[in-house]
Design a protein around this motif. Sequence first.
Motif, PDB file in Angstrom:
ATOM      1  N   ALA A 246       0.987  -1.131  -0.003  1.00 30.59           N
ATOM      2  CA  ALA A 246      -0.044  -0.051   0.027  1.00 30.59           C
ATOM      3  C   ALA A 246       0.949   1.287  -0.024  1.00 30.59           C
ATOM      4  O   ALA A 246       0.331   2.392  -0.924  1.00 30.59           O
ATOM      5  CB  ALA A 246      -0.890  -0.097   1.144  1.00 30.59           C
ATOM      6  N   ALA A 249       2.402   1.590  -3.569  1.00 24.94           N
ATOM      7  CA  ALA A 249       1.382   1.996  -4.458  1.00 24.94           C
ATOM      8  C   ALA A 249       0.938   3.625  -4.492  1.00 24.94           C
ATOM      9  O   ALA A 249       0.842   4.011  -5.320  1.00 24.94           O
ATOM     10  CB  ALA A 249       0.141   1.127  -4.389  1.00 24.94           C
ATOM     11  N   VAL A 250       1.017   4.101  -3.193  1.00 30.90           N
ATOM     12  CA  VAL A 250       0.923   5.321  -3.208  1.00 30.90           C
ATOM     13  C   VAL A 250       1.782   6.526  -3.766  1.00 30.90           C
ATOM     14  O   VAL A 250       1.864   7.567  -4.194  1.00 30.90           O
ATOM     15  CB  VAL A 250       0.333   5.799  -1.791  1.00 30.90           C
ATOM     16  N   TYR A 278      -3.659  -5.163   2.171  1.00 29.23           N
ATOM     17  CA  TYR A 278      -3.510  -4.012   1.181  1.00 29.23           C
ATOM     18  C   TYR A 278      -4.773  -2.832   1.248  1.00 29.23           C
ATOM     19  O   TYR A 278      -4.479  -1.788   1.442  1.00 29.23           O
ATOM     20  CB  TYR A 278      -3.085  -4.448  -0.168  1.00 29.23           C
ATOM     21  N   ARG A 279      -5.801  -3.498   0.903  1.00 22.24           N
ATOM     22  CA  ARG A 279      -7.087  -2.827   0.844  1.00 22.24           C
ATOM     23  C   ARG A 279      -7.311  -2.041   2.126  1.00 22.24           C
ATOM     24  O   ARG A 279      -7.796  -0.790   2.068  1.00 22.24           O
ATOM     25  CB  ARG A 279      -8.396  -3.700   0.511  1.00 22.24           C
ATOM     26  N   ALA A 282      -4.373   0.956   1.822  1.00 23.97           N
ATOM     27  CA  ALA A 282      -4.276   1.658   0.627  1.00 23.97           C
ATOM     28  C   ALA A 282      -5.103   3.061   0.493  1.00 23.97           C
ATOM     29  O   ALA A 282      -6.189   3.099   0.963  1.00 23.97           O
ATOM     30  CB  ALA A 282      -4.564   0.675  -0.624  1.00 23.97           C
ATOM     31  N   ASN A 286      -5.647   4.270  -4.936  1.00 28.35           N
ATOM     32  CA  ASN A 286      -4.841   2.869  -5.379  1.00 28.35           C
ATOM     33  C   ASN A 286      -5.857   1.545  -4.892  1.00 28.35           C
ATOM     34  O   ASN A 286      -5.133   0.736  -4.980  1.00 28.35           O
ATOM     35  CB  ASN A 286      -3.585   2.966  -4.576  1.00 28.35           C
ATOM     36  N   GLN A 287      -6.972   1.973  -4.611  1.00 27.49           N
ATOM     37  CA  GLN A 287      -7.778   0.838  -3.959  1.00 27.49           C
ATOM     38  C   GLN A 287      -8.155  -0.386  -5.313  1.00 27.49           C
ATOM     39  O   GLN A 287      -8.197  -1.423  -4.974  1.00 27.49           O
ATOM     40  CB  GLN A 287      -9.029   1.272  -3.358  1.00 27.49           C
TER      41      GLN A 287
END
Length: 311
Positions: A246, A249-250, A278-279, A282, A286-287
Amino acid sequence: MKYCFGVDIGGTTVKMGLFQIDGVLLEKWEIPSHTENEGAAILPDVAASIEELCEKKKIAKDQIEGVGIGVPAPVTEVGIVQNTANLGWGYKEVKKEMEELTGLKVRLGNDANVAALGEMWLGAGKGEKNIVMVTLGTGVGGGVILEGHPLVGTNGAGGEIGHICVNETETETCGCGKKGCLEQYASATGIARLAALRLEKDAKSSLLRSQEHVDAKAVFDALKAQDEIAEEIVEEFGKYLGHALANIAVVVDPAVIVIGGGVSKAGEILLDYIVKNYRANAFFANQDVQFKLAELGNDAGICGAAKLILD
């Protein structure tokens, strides 16, 4: 017809592939990595093997676009390796040496970045230009592909995902010399370590207690048999990895996160624990990242190396 070669240099073997420039793999083979004498024979052996195949296939040099190479070390933009853990090389101008040996254009990349490029081109990330690949093996490797190109960085160390700090209270030291690295929890050895700690502090019965040696495979096998302690171990693994991804991803905003390496052989159940965590962590934008298991296996390195030449 035009061709290129993809070469994946490892500490035990060098994997090699002959490709058409449209991505069709025509032939693949391996040669030993002779690491003695500071790995002096590795590049000459690769060059000789390429020449031998060209003679066998009657391929002229002007039909070859070049040779892409992945190596297990940070690589600079100009193809220089400063040091390697398992090839015997210190400072080495790999691109320059290989071009002199073969008379062909050569491009070089870190092996994890190159594997990620292979998955983007011909594997789980096909059709996308922005992907993150995490390889869960003895350690945790990573490759970041942005707009179709590997993120290399100033020192060739871009994408060293395994050494993100995920636990500031860790007292044991990672192989890199720091503490609390993702590699200490999400690699095969990290999962085995989590299992040993959990079994020591928790008296509950578990299928894992009957195992002489509890490794990552044993943990996931027990999880599939609905073992409670195995589930707790995998939940902890997923918490660390999901949170780290996460954070990645950001910064890079990938379309796909690809999970590869030996641990990924556990299958889709592995993704359940990573994606859930992750969800939960995040950023909203990025979800919707897709999570996929790697598809190319041991061919990812040669595929990505070949792609280096074609960019």
